[in-house]
Design an enzyme around this catalytic site. Structure first.
Site, PDB file in Angstrom:
ATOM      1  CE  LYS A  54       2.489 -18.260 -39.836  1.00  0.00           C
ATOM      2  NZ  LYS A  54       3.732 -18.972 -40.117  1.00  0.00           N
ATOM      3  CD  GLN A  98       7.393 -18.677 -39.494  1.00  0.00           C
ATOM      4  OE1 GLN A  98       6.266 -18.786 -39.019  1.00  0.00           O
ATOM      5  NE2 GLN A  98       7.580 -18.460 -40.780  1.00  0.00           N
ATOM      6  CG  ASP A 121       3.455 -25.083 -41.463  1.00  0.00           C
ATOM      7  OD1 ASP A 121       2.601 -24.325 -41.962  1.00  0.00           O
ATOM      8  OD2 ASP A 121       4.527 -24.685 -40.967  1.00  0.00           O
TER       9      ASP A 121
END
Ligand code: NAD
Length: 300
Positions: A54, A98, A121
Site C-alpha cells: 500500500k 490494518q 476503508d
C-alpha cells in the site's frame, strides 16, 4: 461459451493512472498533496506485506504515505491517541488501520474512532449508514473495485439479478448494498442458505466472497452470467514443486469460465483493484476535505 476474462491487473493500473492524474492536478492547481496514513499494530506477516505494498503504491501515484508501526502489545489508549493525531493532521486525508488487530484491542471501537471523512476503508459506522441510505460515503475498497469492474463490463446493471455469496461487513454486505444502489435485484447468500446452487443458478451476476477454495462449480453458473471471484485461498501445489503453493478463488475457475459470459481470475482479478480503490478513496477524501469536485468514475 468462453468467458471474457476481466483483467483486474490491467484495470487497477488504469485506476491508479487516473488517481495519479488527479494527484498532479491537486498539486499543480491547488498546492495540495493527498496523504494516506496506514496504522499497523503487531507483526502479522500478511498484514506487513499488504502495508508495504500500500505504501509503495501510494508513493507511486504521487501521494504522501505515512506508516505508523506499533507493537503487538500496544494499549487501546495509545492507539486511539495515534488515530486522534491523524484525525487532526491537515496533511492526512485518509487513515487506514490494518485489520485484524491483536485480540486485546476492540476493533469496532478503533474503527469508529477514525474520522468518517478520513475513513478510506469505509468501515466506520457513519459510512456504513450513509452507504445504506444511498448517501455520499466512503465505500469499502474491495466491493468498490468489484462495482467498477461490473459497471465497466455491463455499462448498467440496473434490473439484473445479482447474488452475493457471503455476508461479511467488509465485502458481502457493502457489495450487496452497492449492487442495490445501482438497481440490481440482490440476493445475499450465506452459510445458512438452503439451496445455494439453486440461488446461484438464477443470477446474472455472481459475487463470491466466502473464503472456501473453489466451492462454486461451473454447473451452478447460468449461461452467460458474470462471475466476480473475491476469494483468495492459498492451497498446497505439489505439482509446482516441493513446498510450493498456489492461490485459488472461491469459484472453480475452469468450469465456471466455460459457462460464464465474463469472469475475474484469481490471482489478477479483484485483488489488484482493492489497493487501487484505496488510493481512489484517498483522492476522493482529499477533494471533499478541500471543497473540490470529486474525481469522476472513482467513487460509487
Ligand atoms: P468472512 O469469513 O468474514 O465471511 C465469509 C462469509 O461467507 C460469511 O458471511 C459466511 O456466512 C459465508 N459462508 C461461509 N461458508 C459458506 C458456505 N458454505 N456457503 C455460503 N456462504 C458461506 O470473509 P470475508 O472477509 O468476506 O472474505 C471472503 C473471501 O474474500 C476470503 O477468501 C478473503 O481472503 C477474500 N478477500 C479478498 C479481498 C481482495 O482484495 N480480493 C479482500 C477481502 C477479502
Amino acid at each position: 461459451m468462453t468467458a471474457k476474462i476481466i483483467d483486474g491487473k490491467e484495470f487497477a493500473a488504469r485506476v491508479r493512472g487516473q488517481v495519479a492524474e488527479h494527484v498532479t492536478r491537486l498539486k499543480n492547481d491547488h498546492g495540495i498533496t493527498p496523504g494516506l496514513a496506514v496504522v499497523l499494530v503487531g507483526e502479522d506477516p500478511a498484514s506487513q506485506v499488504y502495508v508495504r505494498s500500500k505504501g509503495k503504491m501510494t508513493v507511486e501515484v504521487g501521494m504522501k504515505s505515512v506508516e505508523h508501526k506499533m507493537d503487538a502489545d500496544t494499549s487501546e489508549t495509545d492507539l486511539l491517541k495515534v488515530i486522534d493525531d491523524l484525525n487532526n493532521d491537515p496533511d492526512i486525508h485518509g487513515i487506514l488501520c490494518q485489520l485484524p488487530l491483536p485480540k486485546h484491542l476492540d476493533e469496532d471501537l478503533i474503527i469508529n474512532s477514525i474520522s468518517p471523512a478520513k475513513d478510506v476503508d469505509g468501515f466506520h459506522i457513519s459510512n456504513v449508514g450513509l452507504l445504506g441510505t444511498g448517501q455520499k460515503s466512503m465505500v469499502p475498497c474491495t466491493p468498490l473495485g468489484c462495482l467498477m469492474m461490473l459497471r465497466d463490463h455491463h455499462g448498467s446493471i440496473s434490473g439484473m439479478d445479482a447474488v452475493v455469496i457471503g455476508r461479511s461487513n467488509i465485502v458481502g454486505k457493502p457489495m450487496a448494498q452497492l449492487l442495490l444502489n445501482d438497481s440490481a435485484t440482490v440476493t445475499i447468500a450465506h452459510s445458512r442458505t438452503k439451496d445455494l446452487a439453486d440461488v446461484v443458478r438464477r443470477a446474472d451476476i455472481v459475487v463470491a466472497a466466502v473464503g472456501r477454495p473453489e466451492m462454486v462449480p461451473g454447473d451452478w453458473i447460468k449461461e452467460g452470467a458474470t462471475v466476480i471471484d473475491v476469494g483468495i485461498n492459498r492451497l498446497d501445489a505439489p505439482e509446482k514443486g516441493e513446498g510450493k503453493t498456489k492461490l485459488v478463488g472461491d469459484v472453480h475457475y475452469e468450469s465456471c469460465a466455460a459457462r460464464a459470459g465474463a469472469i475475474t481470475p484469481v490471482p489478477g482479478g479483484v485483488g489488484p483493484m482493492t489497493i487501487a480503490c484505496l488510493l481512489a478513496n484517498t483522492v476522493t477524501a482529499c477533494c471533499r476535505a478541500n471543497g473540490l469536485d470529486e474525481p469522476e468514475g472513482l467513487t460509487a
